[in-house]
Design an enzyme around this catalytic site. Sequence first.
Site, PDB file in Angstrom:
ATOM      1  CD  GLU A 246     -13.089   4.701  10.498  1.00 16.49           C
ATOM      2  OE1 GLU A 246     -13.426   4.581   9.297  1.00 16.49           O
ATOM      3  OE2 GLU A 246     -12.148   4.103  11.002  1.00 16.49           O
ATOM      4  CB  CYS A 280     -10.467   2.555   7.303  1.00 14.57           C
ATOM      5  SG  CYS A 280     -11.026   1.494   8.641  1.00 14.57           S
TER       6      CYS A 280
END
Length: 470
Positions: A246, A280
């Site tokens: 990720e 993110c």
Amino acid sequence: MQVPARIGGRPVSADEWIEVLSPFDGTPVARVPALGAEHVAEAVAAASAALARNDFPQYRRAEVLERAAELLAERTEEFAVTIAREAGKPIRDARAETARCVDTLRFSAVEARKLGGEVIPMDASASGAGRLGFAMRHPIGVVAAISPFNFPLNLVAHKLGPAVAAGCPVVLKPAELTPVSAIRLVDLLVEAGLPADWISVVTGTGRDAGTPLATHPDVALVTFTGSVPVGRRIQDAAPRKRVLLELGSNAPVIVEPDADLDRVVAGIRQGGFSYAGQSCISTQRVLVHVDIYDKLLHEIRTAVGTLRVGDPLDEDTEVGPLISEAAAIRVEEWLAAARDAGAEVSGGERHGTTITPAVVADPPRDLAVYRGEVFGPVVTVTPYTNLEEAIVLANDSDFGLQAGVFTANLAAALKAARELDFGGVLINQVPTFRVDQQPYGGLRDAGNTREGPAYAVQEMTELRFVMVSA
């Protein structure tokens, strides 16, 4: 305060220690041991032994996760203060992260309860007639979990919770800048009944602890959240393991002319600048229809100008520091390059590790502040002429994590949902929104997996077919 690491259920110290400092003012938060390859090997051996015992059934795993969620809910303020001190996250956001972690543990407990397989219709073929066939989920093995600084509690839980639910012992390497929340979460899980040797925590640098952990031959799966370069290096160094990544993003949001602009502005004010943009899925690229571009740009600048920057432990602070002065300097340099290229930049003044929230109007598309992942309190605002162009602009990225679209037109929303090349498309919401039970992850340099306990458990187990012949 010295906080020991944990290997095989016992506290571990070292000759050298890592100083954990407040990103806001540099005051000491804790000291953790600087561990290396020999400690990693010991931790993996302990995890392998725990796996071999096969004495931690599903119902007990669920009970541990349920009890841990209860304990954490009772200690929200304690954990939130730890997050605020070591990560520089404003205390209101730190409380929200702790509450989300409670949810993550609860969702993981649900997965532990229902983890199962399926019956295979053997009689569907002549060769299978008279036989019983079924598939069951089996733990993949020892999990290496490498977690980032920006969500030092909940993103750790997104690795530990599903691993416990799946029946996989873990060796955790938390970010060296924010290890205390992770260690305390593991302590809480043990208090909740987790076998003491089920999760080991090795504190140290990526080079000294992270690389030996990711490449250890007895690790079956690596789950990593962090930067693209580090994630790709792990993937290359462990080609025979399952590697779950990720990584990054420069999340876009498209604003159509029929959008509710008050809702848009409120979403960008929160989604682009909470935790100083160090997420993110922080809203970064705001793509606005030309008909409303000037109006919305003005409203965004006005709203962003009201954000309170300061001490993360102050209840009124909305934007705290970046994780380090080096990170703040990098963002400052990216903004300077945008000014030099002719873009109009409001805000963006650096004071040590803090940067005043910045809005960059229509920057050239080749600038780092537009194409890269800023990971700072910055949004860019870019005009477009029609939805087709907006989708092309949004998709023109190395990342593909989440995108947002604001529109009152159902056809436009469905078109965006079909054509935006992202792991998640959020309608009438900024891309920064996430619930912990969703399938969360992206494409290209955003990563290669889906988090959320239900989906992570599938990654952490193997499907084993069993056939019984009469």
